[in-house]
Design an enzyme around this catalytic site. Structure first.
Site: not given
Ligand code: ATR
Length: 311
Positions: A77, A133
Site C-alpha cells: 500500500k 480503507d
C-alpha cells in the site's frame, strides 16, 4: 452460488484483481465475484501473489492488458504511492493506496475509468491511486454500530499501522476526545501529536480516561491482540470498565468473537468486529471502477460465508 457464474469467460470478459503477499487468505475474490455477477457485468475478480520488487511490473501488466482496476494489500500500500500516475485526494490524505483505477480519455477528453468505457481505449491509460480503507472505518462504525462520529469520546487501543490511520480518520470525522492506549507509549505519544497537529479540534491524549467513572462513547481495538486464542485482552480492566462504554468495535474479524468482544457483550455493550471494514473498502473500490452503487448485501453475505463458513 453457481447461477451467479453461468456466464462463461469470453474474449470480452474484463478483469480486476488484488495483489498481495501472502494472498491466498484473501476474501476479496469471494466478495467481488458475486457482486460483479449481481451487477450484470461480464467481469471477473482475480487474486495474484506479487512480491514487492515485482509490484511495478505487475501494475504495468494489468495496464497493458486493460484491467479495470486493482486492489492492493499487505505489503504494497505504501510502495504503490510512487508507482501510479495520479493520486486521488484520499490516497494523499492517508498516505497509502489500496485501490487503483485504470483510466483513459473519453470522447470529450476527460479521464474516465476503463470499466465505464464501452470501446477499448484508443489513447494512453493512466493508473490512478485511491485509498478506500479510511472511509471503510467510518462506514463500518456507522453501519454496524449506528454511530455518528462527530463529538464522540473514544478510548482507542493501539498505535500501529492500522491504528494510526483509524485514529486519524476518527479525528478527521470530528470526534471530540481520543484517549490513546498502546503498549509502546512513545508510539501513542507520536500519534497524539500528529492528531493534534492535523486535527486540532480533537483532544488527543495518551492513557486511559483519568477518572475511571468517565463515560466513553466507543472503545475501539486496533491492536493485534485477540487474533490468537492465548492473547491477553487489549484493555486493562482495572483502568477502564466496559460497562462505561455503550459500544465496542474490534478491527479483528477472525475470530468473529474476540475475547474483548465477548467481555463487551457480557457488559451489555453494542459490538461489531472488523468485517465491515473489509466489506466497505471493497464496496468503495467497486463503486470507483463501475460508477454504480455496490450490492452491499450480496458482498456481505459472500464475505461472511467465505470467512465464517456456514457456522
Ligand atoms: P498493524 O499494521 O496490523 O497495525 P502493527 O503496526 O504491528 O500492525 O501494530 C500492531 C499493534 O498491536 C500495535 O499497537 C502493537 O503495540 P506496539 O506498538 O507496542 O507494538 C499492538 N500489539 C501487538 N502485540 C501486542 C502485545 N503482545 N501486547 C500489546 N500490544 C500489542
Amino acid at each position: 452460488m453457481d447461477d451467479l457464474f453461468q456466464n462463461p469467460i469470453s474474449a470480452a470478459t474484463r478483469f480486476c484483481a488484488v495483489y498481495g503477499q501472502p494472498i491466498r487468505h484473501s476474501g476479496s475474490p469471494a466478495m467481488h465475484n458475486p457482486a460483479l455477477a449481481k451487477l450484470g457485468l461480464d467481469w471477473r475478480y482475480l487474486a495474484f501473489e506479487v512480491s514487492p520488487d515485482a509490484l511495478g511490473q505487475a501494475i504495468e501488466g494489468a495496464r497493458a492488458m486493460h484491467f479495470v482496476g486493482l486492489n492492493l494489500t499487505v505489503p504494497h500500500k505504501l510502495l504503490a504511492l510512487e508507482l501510479v500516475d495520479a493520486l486521488d485526494e484520499s490516497a494523499t490524505t492517508w498516505g497509502a493506496v489500496n485501490t487503483i483505477c485504470f483510466e483513459a480519455k473519453n470522447d470529450s477528453g476527460d479521464w474516465t475509468p476503463l470499466g465505464q468505457l464501452t470501446d477499448p481505449p484508443a489513447g494512453g491509460i493512466r493508473a490512478k491511486g485511491y485509498n478506500t480503507d479510511a472511509d471503510a472505518i467510518t462506514l463500518a462504525l456507522q453501519q454496524d454500530l449506528g454511530l455518528s462520529l462527530a463529538g464522540l469520546r473514544v478510548l482507542f487501543l493501539g498505535a500501529g499501522g492500522a491504528g494510526r490511520v483509524a485514529a486519524l480518520k476518527l479525528a478527521a470525522e470530528g470526534v471530540a476526545e481520543l484517549h490513546l492506549v498502546n503498549r509502546t507509549v512513545a508510539k501513542a505519544e507520536k500519534l497524539a501529536s500528529e492528531i493534534t497537529g492535523r486535527f486540532p479540534q480533537t483532544k488527543a491524549s495518551v492513557g486511559y480516561p483519568e477518572n475511571a467513572a468517565n463515560k466513553i462513547d466507543l472503545v475501539l481495538n486496533a491492536t493485534s491482540l485477540g487474533l490468537k486464542p492465548a492473547d491477553a485482552l487489549p484493555l486493562d480492566e482495572s483502568q477502564f470498565t466496559l460497562a462505561n462504554a455503550p459500544a465496542v468495535f474490534d478491527i479483528i474479524y477472525q475470530p468473529a468473537l474476540t475475547p474483548l468482544l465477548a467481555r463487551a457483550t457480557n457488559a451489555s455493550c453494542r459490538t461489531a468486529n472488523g468485517l465491515g471494514m473489509l466489506l466497505w473498502q471493497g464496496a468503495k473500490a467497486l463503486e470507483i471502477w463501475t460508477g454504480q452503487p455496490a450490492p452491499i448485501d450480496v458482498m456481505r453475505s459472500a464475505l461472511e460465508s467465505h470467512i465464517y463458513g456456514d457456522e
